[in-house]
Design a protein around this motif. Structure first.
Motif, PDB file in Angstrom:
ATOM      1  N   ASP A  55      12.208  -9.493  11.145  1.00 13.33           N
ATOM      2  CA  ASP A  55      11.127  -8.837  11.889  1.00 13.33           C
ATOM      3  C   ASP A  55      11.513  -7.415  12.300  1.00 13.33           C
ATOM      4  OD1 ASP A  55       9.675 -11.196  11.615  1.00 13.33           O
ATOM      5  OD2 ASP A  55      10.046 -11.858  13.678  1.00 13.33           O
ATOM      6  N   ARG A  56      12.757  -7.250  12.766  1.00 15.41           N
ATOM      7  CA  ARG A  56      13.210  -5.916  13.179  1.00 15.41           C
ATOM      8  C   ARG A  56      13.310  -4.974  11.984  1.00 15.41           C
ATOM      9  NH1 ARG A  56      18.379  -6.236  15.291  1.00 15.41           N
ATOM     10  NH2 ARG A  56      18.548  -8.455  14.917  1.00 15.41           N
ATOM     11  N   LEU A  57      13.828  -5.468  10.863  1.00 17.89           N
ATOM     12  CA  LEU A  57      13.950  -4.620   9.672  1.00 17.89           C
ATOM     13  C   LEU A  57      12.585  -4.245   9.104  1.00 17.89           C
ATOM     14  CD1 LEU A  57      17.002  -6.366   8.020  1.00 17.89           C
ATOM     15  CD2 LEU A  57      16.924  -3.997   8.833  1.00 17.89           C
ATOM     16  N   VAL A  58      11.645  -5.182   9.112  1.00 23.18           N
ATOM     17  CA  VAL A  58      10.284  -4.884   8.637  1.00 23.18           C
ATOM     18  C   VAL A  58       9.677  -3.768   9.493  1.00 23.18           C
ATOM     19  CG1 VAL A  58       7.929  -5.802   8.478  1.00 23.18           C
ATOM     20  CG2 VAL A  58       9.849  -7.104   7.539  1.00 23.18           C
ATOM     21  N   ALA A  59       9.887  -3.851  10.797  1.00 25.44           N
ATOM     22  CA  ALA A  59       9.363  -2.808  11.687  1.00 25.44           C
ATOM     23  C   ALA A  59      10.028  -1.461  11.401  1.00 25.44           C
ATOM     24  CB  ALA A  59       9.572  -3.215  13.143  1.00 25.44           C
ATOM     25  N   GLU A  60      11.343  -1.462  11.169  1.00 21.34           N
ATOM     26  CA  GLU A  60      12.051  -0.212  10.871  1.00 21.34           C
ATOM     27  C   GLU A  60      11.587   0.387   9.546  1.00 21.34           C
ATOM     28  OE1 GLU A  60      16.323  -0.422  11.171  1.00 21.34           O
ATOM     29  OE2 GLU A  60      16.188  -1.675  12.958  1.00 21.34           O
ATOM     30  N   VAL A  61      11.415  -0.455   8.542  1.00 20.26           N
ATOM     31  CA  VAL A  61      10.924   0.024   7.246  1.00 20.26           C
ATOM     32  C   VAL A  61       9.530   0.619   7.435  1.00 20.26           C
ATOM     33  CG1 VAL A  61      10.143  -0.700   4.947  1.00 20.26           C
ATOM     34  CG2 VAL A  61      12.343  -1.505   5.831  1.00 20.26           C
ATOM     35  N   GLY A  62       8.681  -0.070   8.174  1.00 17.37           N
ATOM     36  CA  GLY A  62       7.328   0.424   8.429  1.00 17.37           C
ATOM     37  C   GLY A  62       7.326   1.761   9.134  1.00 17.37           C
ATOM     38  N   THR A  63       8.180   1.903  10.125  1.00 12.85           N
ATOM     39  CA  THR A  63       8.287   3.180  10.842  1.00 12.85           C
ATOM     40  C   THR A  63       8.726   4.290   9.894  1.00 12.85           C
ATOM     41  OG1 THR A  63       8.764   2.088  12.938  1.00 12.85           O
ATOM     42  CG2 THR A  63       9.472   4.384  12.721  1.00 12.85           C
ATOM     43  N   ALA A  64       9.709   4.003   9.071  1.00  8.52           N
ATOM     44  CA  ALA A  64      10.189   5.007   8.100  1.00  8.52           C
ATOM     45  C   ALA A  64       9.078   5.392   7.132  1.00  8.52           C
ATOM     46  CB  ALA A  64      11.404   4.482   7.345  1.00  8.52           C
ATOM     47  N   LEU A  65       8.314   4.415   6.689  1.00  8.09           N
ATOM     48  CA  LEU A  65       7.225   4.700   5.746  1.00  8.09           C
ATOM     49  C   LEU A  65       6.115   5.514   6.401  1.00  8.09           C
ATOM     50  CD1 LEU A  65       6.985   1.291   3.919  1.00  8.09           C
ATOM     51  CD2 LEU A  65       7.744   3.476   2.939  1.00  8.09           C
ATOM     52  N   LEU A  66       5.802   5.207   7.626  1.00  2.59           N
ATOM     53  CA  LEU A  66       4.758   5.966   8.315  1.00  2.59           C
ATOM     54  C   LEU A  66       5.208   7.397   8.561  1.00  2.59           C
ATOM     55  CD1 LEU A  66       3.394   3.322  10.826  1.00  2.59           C
ATOM     56  CD2 LEU A  66       2.309   4.168   8.734  1.00  2.59           C
ATOM     57  N   GLN A 102       0.819  -1.218   0.000  1.00  2.00           N
ATOM     58  CA  GLN A 102       0.000   0.000   0.000  1.00  2.00           C
ATOM     59  C   GLN A 102       0.855   1.272   0.000  1.00  2.00           C
ATOM     60  OE1 GLN A 102       0.629  -2.022   2.548  1.00  2.00           O
ATOM     61  NE2 GLN A 102       0.229  -1.088   4.525  1.00  2.00           N
ATOM     62  N   TYR A 103       2.174   1.127   0.220  1.00  3.31           N
ATOM     63  CA  TYR A 103       3.063   2.277   0.279  1.00  3.31           C
ATOM     64  C   TYR A 103       4.044   2.308  -0.890  1.00  3.31           C
ATOM     65  CZ  TYR A 103       1.367   3.134   4.983  1.00  3.31           C
ATOM     66  OH  TYR A 103       0.581   3.404   6.065  1.00  3.31           O
ATOM     67  N   GLU A 104       3.638   1.802  -2.033  1.00  5.75           N
ATOM     68  CA  GLU A 104       4.556   1.732  -3.173  1.00  5.75           C
ATOM     69  C   GLU A 104       5.167   3.092  -3.511  1.00  5.75           C
ATOM     70  OE1 GLU A 104       4.858   0.384  -7.842  1.00  5.75           O
ATOM     71  OE2 GLU A 104       2.981   0.040  -6.775  1.00  5.75           O
ATOM     72  N   LEU A 105       4.358   4.115  -3.600  1.00  6.23           N
ATOM     73  CA  LEU A 105       4.871   5.441  -3.946  1.00  6.23           C
ATOM     74  C   LEU A 105       5.837   5.957  -2.881  1.00  6.23           C
ATOM     75  CD1 LEU A 105       4.926   7.847  -5.836  1.00  6.23           C
ATOM     76  CD2 LEU A 105       2.886   8.727  -4.686  1.00  6.23           C
ATOM     77  N   ALA A 106       5.480   5.778  -1.624  1.00  7.73           N
ATOM     78  CA  ALA A 106       6.355   6.227  -0.541  1.00  7.73           C
ATOM     79  C   ALA A 106       7.679   5.463  -0.560  1.00  7.73           C
ATOM     80  CB  ALA A 106       5.656   6.062   0.804  1.00  7.73           C
ATOM     81  N   ILE A 107       7.629   4.171  -0.850  1.00  9.54           N
ATOM     82  CA  ILE A 107       8.859   3.376  -0.943  1.00  9.54           C
ATOM     83  C   ILE A 107       9.731   3.922  -2.068  1.00  9.54           C
ATOM     84  CG2 ILE A 107       9.810   1.100  -1.519  1.00  9.54           C
ATOM     85  CD1 ILE A 107       7.229  -0.089  -0.164  1.00  9.54           C
ATOM     86  N   ARG A 108       9.125   4.155  -3.227  1.00 10.75           N
ATOM     87  CA  ARG A 108       9.892   4.691  -4.363  1.00 10.75           C
ATOM     88  C   ARG A 108      10.533   6.036  -4.003  1.00 10.75           C
ATOM     89  NH1 ARG A 108       9.189   1.888  -9.008  1.00 10.75           N
ATOM     90  NH2 ARG A 108       7.351   0.568  -9.165  1.00 10.75           N
ATOM     91  N   ARG A 109       9.761   6.902  -3.391  1.00  8.74           N
ATOM     92  CA  ARG A 109      10.282   8.235  -3.040  1.00  8.74           C
ATOM     93  C   ARG A 109      11.399   8.143  -2.011  1.00  8.74           C
ATOM     94  NH1 ARG A 109       4.893  12.083  -2.859  1.00  8.74           N
ATOM     95  NH2 ARG A 109       4.549  12.066  -5.108  1.00  8.74           N
ATOM     96  N   LEU A 110      11.187   7.334  -0.982  1.00  8.44           N
ATOM     97  CA  LEU A 110      12.213   7.203   0.048  1.00  8.44           C
ATOM     98  C   LEU A 110      13.488   6.591  -0.515  1.00  8.44           C
ATOM     99  CD1 LEU A 110      10.418   6.151   3.343  1.00  8.44           C
ATOM    100  CD2 LEU A 110      12.067   7.986   3.057  1.00  8.44           C
ATOM    101  N   MET A 111      13.342   5.614  -1.398  1.00  8.49           N
ATOM    102  CA  MET A 111      14.533   5.002  -1.984  1.00  8.49           C
ATOM    103  C   MET A 111      15.300   6.011  -2.836  1.00  8.49           C
ATOM    104  SD  MET A 111      13.681   1.020  -2.635  1.00  8.49           S
ATOM    105  CE  MET A 111      15.419   0.615  -2.670  1.00  8.49           C
ATOM    106  N   ALA A 112      14.588   6.931  -3.450  1.00  8.41           N
ATOM    107  CA  ALA A 112      15.241   7.964  -4.252  1.00  8.41           C
ATOM    108  C   ALA A 112      15.895   9.044  -3.383  1.00  8.41           C
ATOM    109  CB  ALA A 112      14.230   8.606  -5.202  1.00  8.41           C
ATOM    110  N   GLN A 113      15.376   9.233  -2.181  1.00  9.90           N
ATOM    111  CA  GLN A 113      15.824  10.342  -1.339  1.00  9.90           C
ATOM    112  C   GLN A 113      16.748   9.944  -0.195  1.00  9.90           C
ATOM    113  OE1 GLN A 113      12.139  11.977   0.075  1.00  9.90           O
ATOM    114  NE2 GLN A 113      11.551  12.780  -1.923  1.00  9.90           N
TER     115      GLN A 113
END
Length: 97
Positions: free
Chosen positions: A74-85, A22-33
């Motif tokens: 599990d820890r990395l998934v949580a960190e990615v989720g926090t960054a996306l939120l 559900q966060y495809e756009l945010a993932i793309r933007r964060l990966m670029a930035q």
């Protein structure tokens, strides 16, 4: 940029997208930035790959390694989720503009 780098980025993107489609756009933007976000996603992809190969590890340590890799994932998934939120606040479409 090493030829492998583009492949790593695709794998990193895919790892994050599998967990947070559900966060495809945010993932793309964060990966670029954010290089830090890219690194986090690359670590996630690498940990998932290692977990997928854990059955090749000696049986005496297999379950311990499986638990270690799963814990890291599990820890990395949580960190990615926090960054996306955190980033989602910035990348949401602006109403009224």
């Amino acid at each position: 940029m090493a030829p492998e780098s583009g492949s790593n980025k695709r794998e990193a993107f895919s790892a994050a997208l599998r967990r947070y489609p559900q966060y495809e756009l945010a993932i793309r933007r964060l990966m670029a930035q954010s290089e830090a976000f890219c690194d986090m996603c690359e670590e996630l992809a690498e940990a998932e790959l290692a977990l997928s190969k854990v059955d090749r590890v000696a049986s005496a340590v297999r379950e311990a390694r499986r638990a270690e890799w799963q814990d890291l994932i599990d820890r990395l998934v949580a960190e990615v989720g926090t960054a996306l939120l955190d980033k989602d606040i910035v990348v949401k479409p602006r109403a009224g503009r």
